[in-house]
Design an enzyme around this catalytic site. Structure first.
Site, PDB file in Angstrom:
ATOM      1  N   ASP A  66       0.972  19.722   2.205  1.00 11.87           N
ATOM      2  CA  ASP A  66       1.415  20.224   1.605  1.00 11.87           C
ATOM      3  C   ASP A  66       2.383  21.324   1.345  1.00 11.87           C
ATOM      4  OD1 ASP A  66       0.157  18.422   0.117  1.00 11.87           O
ATOM      5  OD2 ASP A  66      -1.478  20.060  -1.032  1.00 11.87           O
ATOM      6  N   SER A 111      -3.565 -18.636  -5.620  1.00 11.09           N
ATOM      7  CA  SER A 111      -4.955 -17.869  -5.443  1.00 11.09           C
ATOM      8  C   SER A 111      -5.329 -18.462  -4.359  1.00 11.09           C
ATOM      9  CB  SER A 111      -4.944 -18.148  -7.000  1.00 11.09           C
ATOM     10  OG  SER A 111      -6.662 -18.138  -7.009  1.00 11.09           O
ATOM     11  N   LYS A 144     -12.763  -9.628   0.798  1.00 15.67           N
ATOM     12  CA  LYS A 144     -11.723  -9.955   0.086  1.00 15.67           C
ATOM     13  C   LYS A 144     -12.130  -8.632  -0.117  1.00 15.67           C
ATOM     14  CE  LYS A 144     -11.091 -13.602  -3.677  1.00 15.67           C
ATOM     15  NZ  LYS A 144     -11.072 -12.887  -5.224  1.00 15.67           N
ATOM     16  N   GLU A 202      -3.569  -6.015  -1.418  1.00 15.41           N
ATOM     17  CA  GLU A 202      -3.716  -5.606  -1.859  1.00 15.41           C
ATOM     18  C   GLU A 202      -4.508  -4.185  -2.135  1.00 15.41           C
ATOM     19  OE1 GLU A 202      -4.612  -8.576  -2.773  1.00 15.41           O
ATOM     20  OE2 GLU A 202      -6.643  -8.368  -4.379  1.00 15.41           O
TER      21      GLU A 202
HETATM   22  S1  IVH Z   1      -5.196 -14.379   1.467  1.00 19.59           S
HETATM   23  C1  IVH Z   1      -3.012 -17.803  -1.415  1.00 19.59           C
HETATM   24  N1  IVH Z   1      -6.960 -12.400   2.149  1.00 19.59           N
HETATM   25  O1  IVH Z   1      -7.999 -12.111  -3.496  1.00 19.59           O
HETATM   26  C2  IVH Z   1      -3.326 -16.226  -1.700  1.00 19.59           C
HETATM   27  N2  IVH Z   1      -6.572 -12.619  -0.467  1.00 19.59           N
HETATM   28  O2  IVH Z   1      -9.018 -14.264  -5.379  1.00 19.59           O
HETATM   29  C3  IVH Z   1      -3.898 -16.293  -0.467  1.00 19.59           C
HETATM   30  N3  IVH Z   1      -7.429 -10.577  -1.906  1.00 19.59           N
HETATM   31  O3  IVH Z   1      -4.606 -13.327  -5.117  1.00 19.59           O
HETATM   32  C4  IVH Z   1      -4.584 -14.868   0.017  1.00 19.59           C
HETATM   33  N4  IVH Z   1      -7.994  -9.670  -0.330  1.00 19.59           N
HETATM   34  O4  IVH Z   1      -4.630 -10.710  -4.204  1.00 19.59           O
HETATM   35  C5  IVH Z   1      -6.394 -12.792   0.947  1.00 19.59           C
HETATM   36  N5  IVH Z   1      -8.035 -10.474   2.999  1.00 19.59           N
HETATM   37  C6  IVH Z   1      -7.713 -11.349   2.083  1.00 19.59           C
HETATM   38  C7  IVH Z   1      -8.170 -11.329   0.118  1.00 19.59           C
HETATM   39  C8  IVH Z   1      -7.074 -11.961  -0.661  1.00 19.59           C
HETATM   40  C9  IVH Z   1      -8.195  -9.985  -1.591  1.00 19.59           C
HETATM   41  C10 IVH Z   1      -7.021 -11.213  -3.027  1.00 19.59           C
HETATM   42  C11 IVH Z   1      -5.487 -12.120  -3.408  1.00 19.59           C
HETATM   43  C12 IVH Z   1      -6.113 -12.661  -3.854  1.00 19.59           C
HETATM   44  C13 IVH Z   1      -7.512 -12.864  -4.730  1.00 19.59           C
HETATM   45  C14 IVH Z   1      -7.959 -13.944  -4.883  1.00 19.59           C
END
Ligand code: IVH
Length: 702
Positions: A66, A111, A144, A202
């Site tokens: 800080d 997605s 994920k 994310e």
């Molecule tokens: S790859 C075509 N990798 O999960 C999308 N997504 O339920 C490729 N997410 O919209 C995304 N962890 O925002 C990817 N290790 C990861 C992820 C991830 C979280 C999210 C992402 C996506 C959503 C789908």
């Protein structure tokens, strides 16, 4: 185009800047010494940021950090030219932004298809192999992250745009807020940086940070957030990025959108490159040569996920080769090269030791399961919700049973069912008591049958709940009367009813544990001040069934004062707009009950205002008669109900939906479709300060 130091494209060349600066009377121009110092501080702060947020391995204390930040801010304030767009001081946005602009994604943000068992993962592998016949396939497995998708565009290494996923085609421009995510570099470092790259990932929040913020909110009597993901999403949509900055958001990058530069060949190389450029990448990412390896790793995740400091809701399996991905393409919804394996909601089995009853402010008895401690979703669970009496009987849940508890994103775990097969005969069915466990007063069952209620007028548990809501900001707003103080006051017998609060003196409260002179004085001052809040907020704060703040306020205004209210028949009360028979009955019965009468006469003796106008006098005499407002999103530091009351106090109306007739839309954080609609219809949009200004309320007062 260069400037003094580093990239400031919006500026002209150095010579010009100097002249302009002189013209505008800048007292000092930075010399080499300050320039060096600022550059050094900027680099050091970024390095420590990275150590802290990306590597989780800080070298210096928060305090020293800080100090460095303050020193740099100081320098940049003195010599604004030193403030480059990628300076760490630019992470905390200065001014609130006006709503959010929409940005089209250069490459759609799709997605992912889901899978839930081994069979579905194998079918994915079969589909992949069909599309890439005879080719060697490598998969990458990643957690994920249960967060919020974002895209961050870097041009020549500089972060120029941050966007939410939105509908996949268009998202919101959240650049200012994204810059407050500490792990995100404002400028990429290292080599091989592409001319343009759209990093996708994310934004998330660690459980510990989330719990701490929620605990602080609960202590202040504010609503708590359901889970880190919702909180993150709300934070990214805050109009005031300073608040967003306080929320400790973090990032894991997991992919790429548009890319202009020497492209890596595989996903894992891409992530390595990200990491070398300073972009945070998750550490649990592995490459597998076969689907068997993938499945083995998925199996390991069941345990691993519970050990992480952030929430995950599955794992993602991706084809590693970017050329193979290209060849496979996408459906309209999701790419064919990726699948998510979703975890089932986490469950654990443990013994139900006892069922306790919690007494709410209106006396509702809520059953809570006391459990033998069990690890679940990263925390130790000792208590779980049992919903209500019916749930316990229809599910035949007995004390001593082994029960299954589940936690799915929410903070509170629930009992799902018992396991009758594991009984040894010592289990006992739960019988709802006929007396309140806290005060011993009789318990009644409500008409619908699901809820039991304590009828005691002096129940300590009920009283504590009541005092807490009485003191809340949208009710009597008693500064200094938090949950802890309420506990003490009731447990020590100093307060046996709401009116007792107004008999307290400094001398009486000062000796309480953890109180002291200063807090005692401010508590008494807070109580004193609350006396003038007026009838509406008083009635709303008393915890009369079905009588919330809004309706109480409205009624008080129409009726005028307590004497007039007491003179009304039940049917007359029912006829006021918004009242109806149920509310009227509850209010009428309370007003004319022994408890109600006693409360009212004591409050009057203690000079608590029971006139509607006491605090309802509009400041600055602002008249909003005939004006309609729609509130959307959260106004930081201002409850929805408070804001609506302020509008009503000035003769205006607060409604739920935006139409051409709406005069103003007041947009707070996470404002959504209503804000869009307002823009479409050309309705005037106000932020919090504009709203307060219109109402004639000095901002500091809220
Ligand atoms: S790859 C075509 N990798 O999960 C999308 N997504 O339920 C490729 N997410 O919209 C995304 N962890 O925002 C990817 N290790 C990861 C992820 C991830 C979280 C999210 C992402 C996506 C959503 C789908």
């Amino acid at each position: 185009m260069g400037s003094f130091f580093g990239i400031r494209p919006q500026q002209s060349e150095p010579g010009k800047t100097r002249v302009m600066a002189d013209l505008f009377g800048n007292p000092e121009l930075p010399d080499e010494k300050f320039l060096k110092k600022a550059r050094h501080l900027q680099a050091e702060i970024e390095r420590h940021n990275e150590l802290y947020y990306t590597k989780a391995n800080p070298e210096i204390s928060d305090r020293d950090f800080d100090r460095m930040m303050a020193e740099l801010t100081d320098l940049e304030n003195r010599f604004p030219d030193l403030r480059t767009p990628d300076s760490p001081t630019q992470r905390v946005g200065g001014r609130p932004v006006e709503g959010f602009n929409q940005v089209a994604h250069r490459v759609p943000m799709l997605s992912i298809d889901n899978s839930y068992d081994e069979q579905m993962v194998r079918e994915f592998d079969t589909r992949v192999r069909k599309l890439l016949p005879g080719q060697k396939i490598r998969y990458v497995v990643e957690p994920k992250i249960d967060g919020v998708a974002m895209s961050a565009t870097y041009e020549n290494g500089l972060l120029v745009l941050g966007a939410t996923r939105g509908d996949g085609e268009k998202g919101d421009d959240i650049t200012t807020n994204l810059k407050t995510v500490r792990g995100i570099p404002l400028r990429l470092k290292g080599t091989g940086i592409p001319t343009m790259v759209e990093v996708r990932g994310e934004v998330y929040m660690e459980r510990g940070d989330f719990d701490a913020i929620n605990a602080a909110r609960a202590e202040k009597g504010e609503e708590v957030y359901a889970n880190p993901r919702n909180f993150t999403a709300g934070s990214l949509k805050l109009l005031d990025s300073k608040i967003c900055a306080s929320r400790k958001l973090r990032l894991f990058a997991h992919g790429v959108g548009a890319f202009d530069g020497p492209a890596p060949k595989t996903h894992h190389e891409l992530l390595k490159a990200f990491s070398s450029w300073g972009i945070p990448v998750n550490e649990h990412i592995h490459v597998h040569d076969s689907i068997e390896g993938v499945l083995e790793e998925i199996a390991r995740w069941d345990k691993l996920r519970t050990e992480l400091s952030y929430e995950t809701d599955g794992v993602v399996v991706k084809v590693d080769s970017l050329a193979q991905r290209e060849a496979m393409g996408s459906t309209t919804k999701a790419p064919r090269w990726v699948i998510a394996y979703k975890f089932a909601a986490e469950q654990a089995t443990t013994r139900l030791v006892a069922i306790d009853l919690q007494v709410g402010k209106t006396g509702t008895l809520t059953p809570v399961a006391r459990l033998e401690p069990v690890r679940l979703a990263g925390t130790t669970v000792c208590n779980a919700s049992l919903h209500n009496a019916d749930f316990i009987s229809t599910k035949d849940i007995r004390i001593g049973d082994m029960v299954v508890v589940e936690k799915a994103g929410e903070i509170i775990p629930y009992v799902i069912r018992s396991e009758p097969g594991k009984r040894d005969g010592s289990e006992t069915p739960f019988v709802f008591p006929t007396e309140c466990p806290v005060c011993g007063a009789p318990v009644t069952r409500d008409a619908a049958g699901a809820f039991y209620r304590c009828t005691g007028t002096e129940c300590a548990a009920k009283l504590k709940r009541r005092l807490r809501s009485f003191a809340m900001r949208n009710a009597m707003d008693i500064e200094g009367l938090g949950a802890e103080t309420v506990e003490l006051l009731v447990d020590q017998g100093l307060v046996k009813s709401i009116p007792d609060l107004f008999t307290l003196t400094k001398e009486v409260v000062e000796p309480l544990p953890r109180m002291g002179k200063k807090s005692a004085a401010s508590l008494i001052e807070g109580i004193e001040q609350s006396k003038s809040r007026g009838l509406g907020r008083l009635l709303g704060g008393l915890g009369i069934r079905h009588i919330g703040e809004t309706i109480a306020d409205d009624l008080a205004r129409r009726v005028g004062n307590i004497d007039k209210l007491l003179a009304l028949a039940e049917e007359e009360i029912a006829n006021f707009p918004g009242m109806g028979p149920e509310r009227a009955q509850s209010l009428f019965e309370w007003l004319h009950s022994a408890e109600g009468k006693k409360t009212i006469s004591r409050l009057a003796e203690l000079h608590v205002s029971m006139e509607a106008a006491a605090s309802a006098q509009p400041a600055g005499g602002v008249d909003l008669t005939g004006k309609t407002f729609v509130l959307t999103g959260t106004l930081e530091g201002l409850d929805r109900e408070d804001a609506e009351r302020m509008i009503r106090e000035r003769g205006g109306k607060a409604t739920g939906s935006v139409s051409k007739k709406t005069n103003y839309v007041v947009a707070g954080e996470a404002a959504g479709s209503k804000l869009e609609k307002a823009r479409e219809l050309g309705v005037q949009v106000l932020d919090k300060s504009e709203f307060l200004q219109l109402l004639g309320i000095p901002e500091g007062k809220v």
